[in-house]
Design a protein around this motif. Structure first.
Motif, PDB file in Angstrom:
ATOM      1  N   ASP A 122       0.864  -1.171   0.000  1.00 12.40           N
ATOM      2  CA  ASP A 122       0.000   0.000   0.000  1.00 12.40           C
ATOM      3  C   ASP A 122       0.903   1.224   0.000  1.00 12.40           C
ATOM      4  OD1 ASP A 122      -2.198  -1.616   0.098  1.00 12.40           O
ATOM      5  OD2 ASP A 122      -2.900  -0.945   2.058  1.00 12.40           O
TER       6      ASP A 122
ATOM      7  N   HIS B 234      -3.480   0.681  -3.476  1.00 11.75           N
ATOM      8  CA  HIS B 234      -3.167  -0.722  -3.236  1.00 11.75           C
ATOM      9  C   HIS B 234      -2.422  -1.202  -4.481  1.00 11.75           C
ATOM     10  CE1 HIS B 234      -5.866  -0.477   0.151  1.00 11.75           C
ATOM     11  NE2 HIS B 234      -6.858  -0.135  -0.642  1.00 11.75           N
TER      12      HIS B 234
ATOM     13  N   GLU C 202      -2.775  -4.050   1.296  1.00 11.97           N
ATOM     14  CA  GLU C 202      -4.086  -3.955   1.937  1.00 11.97           C
ATOM     15  C   GLU C 202      -4.011  -3.780   3.463  1.00 11.97           C
ATOM     16  OE1 GLU C 202      -6.847  -6.880   0.476  1.00 11.97           O
ATOM     17  OE2 GLU C 202      -6.960  -5.844  -1.452  1.00 11.97           O
TER      18      GLU C 202
END
Length: 202
Positions: A142, A157, A185
């Protein structure tokens, strides 16, 4: 080892008004600023070499996890907390600090794995438009962009490149002075959103 860092009383006091108008492109989760001076890259040892520190426990996370202790052991680190606008804690990682062009070019591209409690914090002199790409990455991440006050302006992401991809076509633009990279994530699992804030000491 980490290149020498110029002395500064507080990096966060740099005025955002000095931001350059040119955008930036990052390679493998790192950023090349066209306005910064080039550094001699020969002799610099980052990435996988960092995992061979004689004292990997030096930068161990608070839970003492052995695998976390060996990640980026030659980097300076800072604990990064993410809080909501109301001040509630959402998540925390120990982040390696990438604050020189050399460290930013390497980014996470030479890191074999990123434990859940670790990340990398890219520190720049001013707010700017920045684009990160994923060549040589072996895992997804991320990418969190934050302004001069640490307020999150964007989250991406970025999945691991596929078997027939090198990641160079995966582009993740944003605007900020700070960019935090964490596991894939990680932000979704904790409900991190734009408007939340990165809290750290440099």
């Amino acid at each position: 080892m980490t290149p020498p860092r110029s002395p500064t009383t507080d990096r966060r006091t740099v005025l955002a008004g000095f931001a350059t108008s040119l955008g930036s492109i990052g390679l493998a989760g790192c950023l090349n600023e066209s306005t910064e001076s080039n550094e001699d890259e020969e002799g610099e040892q980052n990435g996988q070499d960092d995992q061979e520190s004689e004292d990997p426990a030096e930068n161990a996370s608070s839970n003492g996890d052995e695998s976390s202790a060996t990640v980026h052991s030659d980097y300076e680190t800072t604990d990064v907390r993410i809080t909501t606008p109301d001040g509630d804690d959402v998540g925390e990682v120990t982040a390696a600090i990438a604050d020189t062009p050399t460290l930013q070019r390497v980014g996470l591209s030479e890191t074999e794995e990123l434990p859940e409690d670790r990340g990398m914090l890219f520190v720049y002199e001013a707010v700017d438009d920045r684009t990160f790409i994923m060549p040589e990455m072996s895992f997804g991440i991320d990418i969190i962009f934050a302004d001069e006050e640490g307020v999150i302006t964007g989250i991406h992401h970025a999945p691991e490149p596929g078997p027939d991809e090198d990641g160079s076509e995966q582009t993740y633009p944003g605007r900020g002075q700070y960019v935090l990279e964490v596991g894939y994530e990680w932000t979704a699992d904790r409900g991190v959103e734009e408007g939340d804030r990165l809290q750290f000491d440099l």
